[in-house]
Design an enzyme around this catalytic site. Structure first.
Site, PDB file in Angstrom:
ATOM      1  CG  ASP A  64      26.364  37.383  43.228  1.00  0.00           C
ATOM      2  OD1 ASP A  64      26.538  37.973  42.047  1.00  0.00           O
ATOM      3  OD2 ASP A  64      26.475  36.019  43.345  1.00  0.00           O
ATOM      4  CB  THR A  97      23.834  38.096  37.986  1.00  0.00           C
ATOM      5  OG1 THR A  97      24.639  38.559  39.121  1.00  0.00           O
ATOM      6  CG2 THR A  97      24.905  36.665  37.483  1.00  0.00           C
ATOM      7  CB  THR A  98      22.875  42.966  39.264  1.00  0.00           C
ATOM      8  OG1 THR A  98      23.355  42.262  40.432  1.00  0.00           O
ATOM      9  CG2 THR A  98      22.081  44.313  39.628  1.00  0.00           C
ATOM     10  CG  ASP A 396      31.166  37.874  40.864  1.00  0.00           C
ATOM     11  OD1 ASP A 396      30.473  36.786  40.382  1.00  0.00           O
ATOM     12  OD2 ASP A 396      30.370  38.476  41.747  1.00  0.00           O
TER      13      ASP A 396
END
Length: 560
Positions: A64, A97-98, A396
């Protein structure tokens, strides 16, 4: 620790300021690229895991992006702002987020050649912002509307979006839990919009032990609490619930309050007064016909005695957040004083209250509620580490379900959306006049980092794959559905393969990444207000300025 490139103390003189501006911009770009490289390998279903060591010596293994960057210790201000992107993306839409960090790092990287050719950052930023406006228009054009009321379709979409996670090995279970929980806490507003507050009203309760198949979305609320007195009822059907935000105790005096008792009768009078006060509070609860009382504060032994005699069960020291959830599922109103209690404040929507023992802990269930607008997700698993990772995946999944329910549109996944935007921006760039055309085209090149990274992470031939994708997206029509299967690395039709992205997430990723890159590119100096000697102010002698108006920049070569 990531530190900026070493740079000497800056002397703000006209002939050196311009050189320092270029150095600062290149150092910021380098810091952004370094942060992006940390999480680059965690993108896609074949992503690698990172092992994180926290300051207390604990170990976390996750892919994550936000969880990884939260633990990274950085000193460079530009690197800190990149990490902040991941955090703001997580708070806003809870996913991507990545992607946002990788994309922002690439947007900075493609600007580097322009700075080296002395193109002014304002022109680069103008090209970027124009490309962003056009990219958002293209996004809305290629989006596919869906029916949010179809649970099966929703589950498939959520599973597609979290297929890259650790929990994918358990099939659709996490997706089913997420869709049920998100639909449970959905409230239809009068203006036709939906409010889905999963952070406050969908609580995850992790209990190590048991089988993963025991995970469930409870039709109500579960708390790690037991009744205050062993003789109180532990099972109540159709309970009448009262929620309090006050003590069921005699109000003690303020600090430094002393009472001198000279006679035994005076002491008895004091005790009697206290007993009457508590009896009055308990009578207020008894008069509204309550069976069950939850309070956020303490309950005295005397109050427990009075309520137990009337067959009323009491649970004390409930968290404020749990009390709010209880209010939603039972229909009760939280009351601040017992004398304000009325029959309207009593909750009657729950059909069952029971206390169960799991392991060594007691858990209180308020379930079988009529149309509850809050829920508890019960997670069982082999160990705490596994449960923590599954909880991150579930969060998520909840965010994906919320985004699809709020904005019922989907975009092609597997890098297909980025390739389609890149192809259309390249075509549109031909109509842009002046040197602004080059930064505009650079955004199209930067967007290709997502499919390129997906191909790299699953071991595909990157050059051939990207070339194949470019040629397919250059064709008008159905070319927009060609992307990469993150498991095999092959170019596939993502519509047929069922690989989708949520519209709200993709829109936020592109908007955040390009705007952040534009902001960082406009920084031409990084000045520190902290001096080497004598604290703030750069160590200047009292009453005088530092020699040559000297100020210190981050990355001084003496930093180590």
């Amino acid at each position: 620790m990531i530190r900026p490139q070493a740079a000497p103390v800056v002397v703000l003189r006209q002939n050196t300021k311009r050189e320092q501006g270029r150095k600062a911009q290149l150092a910021n770009i380098q810091a952004g690229k370094t942060i992006a490289d940390i999480v680059r390998t965690t993108l896609g279903p074949k992503s690698m895991l990172k092992m994180l060591l926290d300051p207390m010596g604990g170990i976390v293994m996750t892919n994550d992006g936000n969880a990884i960057l939260r633990e990274v210790d950085v000193a460079h201000p530009a690197a800190k702002s990149m990490i902040e992107l991941s955090r703001s993306q997580d708070e806003e839409v809870g996913d991507g987020t990545t992607s946002v960090v990788v994309l922002a790092g690439e947007m900075l990287a493609v600007a580097e050649p322009f700075l080296e050719r002395n193109m002014h950052p304002t022109i680069i930023v103008a090209g970027y912002i124009q490309a962003l406006d056009d990219a958002l228009k293209i996004l809305s054009e290629i989006a596919t509307p869906i029916d949010a009321s179809d649970d099966k379709r929703l589950t498939e979409i959520v599973h597609t979006c979290i297929d890259t996670k650790f929990s994918a090995r358990w099939g659709n279970m996490i997706s089913d839990l997420a869709v049920k929980a998100a639909k449970c806490v959905t409230i239809e507003l009068p203006n036709g919009k939906k409010e889905i507050d999963i952070k406050r009203y969908a609580k995850v309760e992790k209990i190590p032990g048991g089988d993963f198949d025991e995970c469930a979305v409870l039709n109500g609320v579960m708390l790690n609490k037991d009744v205050t007195h062993p003789k109180m009822r532990r099972i109540i059907k159709n309970p009448k619930v009262v929620l309090l935000d006050c003590n069921l105790e005699y109000k003690k005096g303020e600090s430094q309050t002393n009472v001198e008792v000279m006679k035994e009768e005076d002491w008895e009078a004091l005790l009697k007064e206290e007993e009457e006060e508590i009896q009055k509070m308990c009578n207020d609860i008894i008069n509204v016909g309550a069976d069950l009382v939850f309070t956020e504060k303490g309950v005295s032994d005397l109050a427990q005695h009075f309520l137990m005699k009337k067959n009323i069960s009491v649970i004390r020291r409930v968290r404020k957040t749990d009390n709010n959830r209880l209010a939603r599922v039972t229909g009760a109103h939280i009351v601040n004083r017992t004398d304000e209690l009325t029959a309207d404040n009593v909750g009657t929507l729950a059909r069952l209250f029971k206390i169960d023992k799991i392991g060594d802990e007691y858990y209180c269930y308020i379930t079988e509620c009529d149309n509850p607008k809050a829920c508890t997700i019960l997670m069982r698993g082999a160990s705490k580490d596994v449960l923590n990772e599954i909880e991150r995946n579930l969060q998520d999944a909840l965010n994906v379900a919320r985004n699809v329910l709020v904005e019922s549109k989907l975009l092609p996944g597997g890098g297909a959306t980025e390739m389609e935007i890149a192809a259309r921006l390249n075509e549109k760039a031909k109509s842009i006049e002046g040197i602004k055309q080059w930064p505009y085209k650079a955004v199209a090149v930067g967007l290709e980092v997502i499919p390129r990274t997906l191909a790299q992470n699953c071991g595909a031939d990157v050059v051939r794959t990207i070339t194949d994708l470019r040629s397919r997206h250059a064709l008008a029509g159905e070319g927009r559905f060609w992307g990469i299967d993150g498991n095999t690395g092959k170019v596939v039709n993502v519509e047929q393969a069922g690989i989708w992205d949520a519209y709200a997430v993709k829109q936020q990723v592109i908007k955040t990444a390009i705007e952040a890159a534009a902001m960082i590119l406009r920084i031409d100096d990084v000045v520190s207000g902290i001096g080497k000697k004598g604290g703030a102010g750069g160590g200047a002698p009292r009453g005088g300025a530092a020699p040559d108006d000297q100020v210190e920049a981050f990355g001084d070569s003496r930093d180590g």
